[in-house]
Write a protein that holds these residues in place. Structure first.
Motif, PDB file in Angstrom:
ATOM      1  N   GLY A   1       0.815  -1.212   0.000  1.00  0.00           N
ATOM      2  CA  GLY A   1       0.000   0.000   0.000  1.00  0.00           C
ATOM      3  C   GLY A   1       0.848   1.260   0.000  1.00  0.00           C
ATOM      4  O   GLY A   1       0.588   2.208  -0.747  1.00  0.00           O
TER       5      GLY A   1
ATOM      6  N   GLN B   1       1.361   3.932  -3.380  1.00  0.00           N
ATOM      7  CA  GLN B   1       1.092   5.360  -3.255  1.00  0.00           C
ATOM      8  C   GLN B   1       2.350   6.165  -3.570  1.00  0.00           C
ATOM      9  O   GLN B   1       2.307   7.170  -4.257  1.00  0.00           O
ATOM     10  CB  GLN B   1       0.566   5.664  -1.848  1.00  0.00           C
TER      11      GLN B   1
ATOM     12  N   SER C   1      -4.483   2.424  -1.246  1.00  0.00           N
ATOM     13  CA  SER C   1      -3.435   2.464  -0.236  1.00  0.00           C
ATOM     14  C   SER C   1      -4.046   2.506   1.162  1.00  0.00           C
ATOM     15  O   SER C   1      -3.582   1.833   2.077  1.00  0.00           O
ATOM     16  CB  SER C   1      -2.552   3.694  -0.510  1.00  0.00           C
TER      17      SER C   1
END
Lengths: 292, 531, 331
Positions: free
Chosen positions: A24, A28, A197
């Motif tokens: 995650g 991002q 995310s």
């Protein structure tokens, strides 16, 4: 059953938790090109949401897990839309953007403290029964954690390689300019990335809470640097690298706990982080076009 | 300094190699620069000049080869060490320290500042201040000289584009360099300022600084540079005086692509159209386009149009603003003004993704593929906005580019330069655009691939698409395009049907000064003080 | 001494300690652009080392375990603390300052902060673990033998003197060619190195000196409260200093001073004694921290340069200016 085999088993569990979190963060970073220092708090909030849903609202724990994960995703989406995106649109230098996420982490961790208090809470799955797999012995919740991570990683792989939005995320991670030229609405993809995310962070926080049996408002923030270690070891911005990094860190920390001393688990993760930065700053999987 | 009989070489570059990914940007460049005088490093776009500067100055590490400065082997040194030896470089885009005043900018470069030592800074502040006082006097005198005196207490970020260029040079001199390497010091500088900058360069040369400058404005090179090194494809092509190099077939070919012969008639200076061909109703029309980067306008009041099914080529000397124009058309530059209409719709100010969705596509020169995506995925991204039939469209596009079909599973980053270009173009075709903008598709390609790329361009036009191609290789442009625009120094200079434009005196436009034919008859050169 | 006077004198000492910390952070973040997200760790290391250097050998009576125990006088102990903080700063810099992107440094600092916190807690032989060290003798008190009231004023004078000296040095560094070069590296490290500045070395200087400032501030705190435990240097304290510096004005030592007064002293202390909500002791501190985090973000949005922005360098008494003026008057 040997102690070493059990430590490998623990390593797999830690790696599962870590993989969810690290992927995650890495996704991002790949798309937005800055690190979110409030990410640890996303884990915390995810766990507390699940706790409230299952303990306060008496939702089925599995349902609570799903709902909390989604809420955390939406929260991340909103944080990007109303806080971080305005800053990036303003063209704020990277240095300040990082301070913004840093300030956000303080805000969120204390928001958690204000809402849920400082007491230890626990998130339990029903019907804990030991299961033996060859040399490994897992409890139901441990199996569930590994299962969730495996399914999530599989789903992510499909998302990134089979769906248009996943491919667009990878495209943006390669070059935002070229993605725009190709007609990709980069704002939308960025929003989706934050949603994803946030979901992964929330889910990671929940399974981490299940794994460590009791948790406090600062447990996500304290886990953050272990996530960093996995992300950097794997290669910043590469989701598959993050999975690999999570596996290495998970196994290394749990095996060292058996071989050396469980008190030095985190130190092992830290040592790996430092060694990576010194020896191979681009990580195991190097992304073409990404600055190391 | 002028005819200095025996000054030793100050800079010797030997077999220098540096690659980006698979592309060898500097590929065995060898040359030497003698002490004293102003030297030019010229060559077509993509010749590797800026990369060479970066390698020489230590910003990039050479793969092989050596750089000797004043007899010392400085290969692989970090940039600050190179600078301390007396080799100072400037940057192509002004890199002023924006949050500091102009005067403070001037005080950074001087070497051996004892006040930079932490103990002196804490316990002997007078030492630093005393030295500062001397430096400030020097800096103010220099600023006065460069016409920046009144701006001394302004934040450098607030200077105008031209002032930033002046500061870039003035600041470099404060480092007391033996050799200054200037990266396009005249880029984006207006004519009045050009003269001023030239004057400063000559004065500084007379004070004993040796210069090497990368420069596109060959008129400037002709006026101030005694010695010229021509680079092409990462190698040193020729060295000598510009007047001689103008006659050098290899140099002309490197700049213009083919064996375009010079014509005795002199080229007119004003913008004009040659030939009398009627043009069809344009699908893309830009008028009065002005754009640039951070206050420096690169193109001014440019008019361009393109019709369906035709290829429009944009040529011009380096630094003419060709690529900038494409970016501006595609909404990639913030500071652009002017009118752009696509199929009758005004698209000025639209974000790039919206323009892409409305029938225009763009193939950038450098990053034109997603390196971590497969060929197939690259094409899918090109068709991102297609609601349905994406797979079918990918198949159709792959039919146009059979070479890519076999490489469909390969990652974009692993393709050869030619395949990358092709993939870039194929990706652009995914949305079946009305207009395709292509930026230098043949740069860095082998001749064999070059013709393949142009065949593809013609085939794309054959599908009814309007194609606007920026082409470094003028020969290719006049041989393939329907209509050619010549841009010079950010403005329209010449346009017309390709055949007519090809008959104009392009060498003189590209290589500056008088045409080679005239030079042959009249061999005198006016150039600084060298005779 | 009345409680009010006692409280105010305490605030004065805290103000001095925060001023030193904020100046150190200003050298790192405001001047050199170094993102140290665990500044408070260096503060703590300085405090611990000062403390354990002043304490005698650990014995069964004190029921504490710790290293050193050298019985050193305060000034030397403070030097030990400052050195320890500086050495840790050096080590962190060795790993993180070679990369130019600020993310990496920030990641390393966050990780170092977590690991040191962990390490100090787990290894009880170091600084007595979670209980922390206590009973550190009051500096100079065995020779001065002052009554507690007078001693407080003595300590104000002592910290005041240190603050004055460190403040003077901070201003000197900022206004020196060194400060100028650090700001140039902050603006554009490539340009600085193109002019012969070894940005790694310069940033390292700022890192180490900034950490030494933190260490001294930590030592002064330990000398005042005679104890230190992990609860006293949680990550939140670093935010407080960032908020102070950003609000006051980064790159401006007066701004740092103003910020040190406004945020850690005025705001933090003013709200410290708000009545607790029964059963929710954590609520007020949590809200306070939320405000600090929010303040950090709000300042960056509304006034990123702070109340007292960085000032343009002035060079008084320059002959050239006079000559130019004279020339203008004649012409």
């Amino acid at each position: 059953m040997s102690v070493l085999a059990q430590s490998v088993g623990f390593g797999l569990i830690t790696a599962s938790v870590l993989a969810l979190a690290a992927v995650g963060l890495s996704l991002q970073f790949g798309v937005t090109n800055y690190i979110n220092f409030a990410y640890g708090e996303f884990l915390t909030i995810g766990a507390y949401l699940a706790w409230t849903l299952s303990h306060g609202l008496h939702l089925n724990v599995y349902l609570a897990l799903v709902v909390a994960t989604l809420i955390m995703g939406v929260l991340a989406l909103l944080l990007n839309r109303f806080l971080l995106r305005p800053f990036t649109k303003k063209g704020v230098p990277l240095l300040f953007l990082l301070v913004v996420t840093f300030g956000l982490s303080l805000f969120l961790s204390n928001l958690t403290l204000a809402i849920w208090g400082p007491d230890f809470q626990s998130l339990d799955l029903p019907r804990e029964v030991p299961h033996a797999f060859g040399p490994f012995l897992f409890t139901t919740s441990q199996l569930t954690i590994i299962g969730i991570a495996a399914v999530a990683m599989g789903a992510l792989h499909i998302l990134l390689t089979r769906t248009e939005i996943g491919k667009a995320m990878r495209a943006m991670s390669d070059s935002v300019d070229l993605a725009q030229i190709s007609g990709i609405d980069t704002d939308r993809i960025t929003s989706f990335t934050w949603l994803l995310s946030g979901c992964l962070a929330g889910l990671a926080g929940i399974v981490l809470a299940i794994n460590i049996t009791s948790f406090q408002p600062n447990f996500g923030g304290e886990f953050l640097f272990v996530i960093f270690a996995a992300v950097i070891l794997g290669g910043v911005g590469s989701p598959y690298g993050a999975m690999l990094g999570a596996l290495v860190i998970g196994l290394a920390t749990e095996m060292s706990a058996v071989l050396i001393n469980s008190a030095y688990k985190n130190d092992v993760a830290f040592a790996l982080l430092i060694l990576t930065l010194l020896l191979r700053p681009q990580g195991i999987i190097r992304m073409a076009g990404k600055a190391a | 300094m002028a005819d200095g009989t025996a000054p030793g070489p100050i800079l010797e570059v030997q077999n220098l190699v540096y690659s980006f990914g698979g592309l060898r940007a500097v590929n065995g460049s060898t040359f030497s620069i003698n002490t004293g005088g102003i030297n030019a490093l010229i060559g077509p776009n993509g010749a590797g000049k800026t990369t060479l500067i970066n390698v020489v100055a230590g910003a990039l590490k050479a793969e092989s080869g050596t750089v000797r400065f004043n007899g010392t082997d400085i290969t692989g040194w970090q940039s600050h060490r190179v600078a301390l030896q007396g080799l100072i470089r400037t940057f192509q885009i002004s890199r002023e320290l924006g949050g500091m005043t102009v005067l403070e900018n001037m005080l950074i470069p001087p070497p051996q500042q004892s006040g930079e030592n932490i103990f002196n800074a804490m316990f002997r502040p007078a030492l630093g201040h005393r030295q500062d006082k001397i430096l400030v006097e020097k800096a103010l005198a220099r600023l006065d000289d460069f016409g920046l005196y009144d701006s001394r207490d302004q934040y450098a970020r607030n200077l105008s584009g031209g002032q930033k260029r002046l500061l870039e040079l003035a600041r470099g001199v404060m480092a007391e360099p033996k050799l200054m390497v200037l990266d396009e010091p005249f880029a984006g500088v207006n004519p009045a300022l050009i003269e001023l900058l030239e004057g400063h360069l000559l004065k500084l040369r007379d004070s004993g600084i040796t210069f090497v400058m990368v420069e596109h404005n060959l008129n400037v090179v002709e006026r101030v540079c005694e010695h010229v090194v021509v680079m092409a494809e990462g190698r040193t092509l020729a060295t000598g005086k510009l007047s001689e190099l103008r006659k050098n077939e290899e140099v002309i070919t490197a700049y213009l692509g083919g064996a375009l012969t010079a014509h005795p008639k002199a080229a007119a200076v004003d913008a004009h159209v040659v030939g009398h061909a009627e043009r069809a109703e344009p699908i893309l029309r830009a008028s009065g386009l002005t754009a640039g980067y951070s206050k420096v306008p690169v193109i001014q009041e440019v008019d361009v149009q393109a019709e369906p099914g035709k290829v429009v080529a944009i040529v011009g000397p380096n630094g003419a603003g060709k690529s900038t124009m494409l970016k501006s058309l595609f909404g990639l530059l913030r500071n652009s003004s002017g009118e752009v209409t696509l199929a009758g719709t005004e698209i000025g100010g639209w974000p790039a993704f919206r323009i892409a969705r409305n029938g225009m596509a763009y193939v950038p020169q450098v990053i034109n593929v997603f390196p971590n995506l497969s060929v197939f995925e690259n094409l899918e991204m090109g068709g991102y906005t297609l609601k349905s039939g994406r797979q079918e469209r990918v198949a159709e596009v792959l039919d146009i580019f059979p070479d890519l079909k076999t490489a469909r599973a390969k990652k974009g980053g692993n393709l050869s330069g030619g395949q990358r270009n092709m993939l870039g173009m194929a990706r652009a075709l995914m949305l079946n655009p009305k207009v395709v903008l292509v930026d230098e598709p043949t740069a860095g390609l082998s001749p064999a691939y070059t013709s393949i790329v142009w065949e593809q361009i013609l085939r794309v036009a054959g599908l009814g698409t309007a194609v606007v191609v920026v082409e470094q290789n003028v020969d290719l442009a006049v041989n393939h395009a329907d209509w050619v625009y010549v841009l010079v120094a950010g403005r329209n200079r010449l346009e017309g049907p390709a055949s007519e434009v090809g008959r104009e005196d392009l060498p003189s436009i590209f290589l500056g000064g008088e045409s080679p034919a005239n030079l042959a008859a009249e061999p005198t050169v006016r150039s600084g003080s060298s005779t | 001494m009345s409680p009010i006077v006692y409280y105010l004198t305490t605030l004065v000492v805290f103000f001095f300690i925060f001023a030193i910390s904020t100046w150190g952070l200003n050298l790192q973040f405001g001047t050199a652009g170094i993102l140290n997200f665990t500044y408070i760790t260096f503060f703590a290391i300085g405090g611990y080392f000062t403390g354990v250097s002043m304490l005698g050998r650990p014995d069964a009576l004190s029921n504490m375990r710790y290293i050193l125990g050298l019985n050193l006088p305060f000034p030397i102990a403070l030097l030990v603390g400052a050195t320890a903080a500086g050495v840790l700063g050096l080590l962190v810099g060795l790993v993180a300052l070679r990369r130019l992107r600020s993310d990496y440094l920030a990641i390393v600092t966050v990780s170092v902060g977590a690991i040191v916190y962990d390490f100090v807690n787990v290894n009880t032989g170091l600084f007595n673990g979670a209980d922390g060290i206590a009973g550190i003798p009051y500096p100079f008190n065995d020779s001065l033998n002052l009554d507690p009231n007078t001693y407080t004023f003595f300590y104000i004078a002592l910290t005041g003197l240190v603050t004055l000296v460190l403040g003077l040095l901070a201003f000197r560094i900022y206004n020196s060619p060194l400060g100028r070069t650090l700001r140039a590296i902050r603006e554009d490290a490539d340009v600085a190195s193109a002019f012969g500045k070894d940005s790694y070395r310069f940033r390292m200087i700022a890192m180490v000196v900034g950490c030494v400032y933190a260490g001294i501030a930590g030592g002064l705190l330990v000398g005042f409260i005679s104890a230190l435990n992990p609860g006293g240097w949680v990550a939140g304290e670093t935010f407080l200093l960032y908020a102070a510096l950003l609000l006051g004005g980064r790159g401006n030592n007066w701004g740092a001073l103003l910020g040190a007064f406004l945020v850690p002293v005025l705001f933090q202390e003013a709200t410290r004694y708000l009545p607790q909500i029964p059963g929710h002791a954590e609520l007020i501190p949590a809200l306070r921290n939320m405000i600090v985090g929010g303040l950090l973000i709000a300042v960056l949005w509304f006034r990123p340069e702070g109340i007292l922005p960085e000032r343009k360098a002035k060079f008084p008494g320059v002959e050239y200016l006079k000559k130019r003026k004279a020339a203008l008057e004649v012409g």
